[in-house]
Enzyme design. Sequence first.
Site, short mmCIF file in Angstrom:
data_model
loop_
_atom_site.label_atom_id
_atom_site.label_comp_id
_atom_site.label_asym_id
_atom_site.label_seq_id
_atom_site.Cartn_x
_atom_site.Cartn_y
_atom_site.Cartn_z
N SER A 139 0.85 -1.19 0.00
CA SER A 139 0.00 0.00 0.00
C SER A 139 0.89 1.24 0.00
CB SER A 139 -0.89 0.01 1.25
OG SER A 139 -1.54 1.26 1.42
N TYR A 152 -1.61 0.09 10.86
CA TYR A 152 -1.81 -0.39 9.49
C TYR A 152 -0.59 -0.07 8.63
CZ TYR A 152 -3.65 -0.81 4.75
OH TYR A 152 -3.83 -1.16 3.43
#
Length: 229
Positions: A139, A152
């Site tokens: 990501s 995250y």
Amino acid sequence: MTKTAIVTGASSGIGKAIAKKLASEGINVALVARREDKLTALAEAINEGTGGKALAVPVDVSHRIEVESMVRKVEEHFGAIDVYVNNAGLMLNALVTDGQVENWEHMIDVNIKGVLYGANAVIPSMLERKTGHIINIASVSGFEVTKRSTVYSATKFAVRAISMGLEKELARTGVRVTNISPGMVDTDLARRHAVDRKMLEADDIANAVFYAITQPDYVNVNEITVRPV
């Protein structure tokens, strides 16, 4: 010879788009996720087409034994695994100050351990055959941290680190490693978060995967970052 790919997190979003893209190009796909009903429906849709065939294998990638068993099942069904796409991931509340320890543990188990378990299960066979490709879906949160993404982002930084380390470990073995870092993609996961610009489509990431795996054998595309304009 028809190639075989395993795609984790294939029941929806990016994983579903990757599976459909690979199958449309004649690659057999093993669909891996926890939601058996969605996997079965996707497998049926793929198998009705004229491209590669699909096998639904319900698995929780945070459990090593399940991942290892799944890989053996896919090998028995399709033969050798050419591509392993580590796509399964969780984006839960990631603020350290909120103290939601279970959320952190779930993300670490799926986003980091799941990636390692998958790679560990397929690397020995790939090394023996001197060919194979591991795709890790990270990501842009693996490059940047916001005040709401601490844990995250930490997991996605880890995925990038694993990808970079694996590429060096596997250099000159014939086994390739690609890390793909998407920006915000229009999926159920992303719709929980406010965005101020057009999101990417899941197909955009599927196209990036296909680009990486269709390069000549001597070309290893190490890193692809895909952001909306």
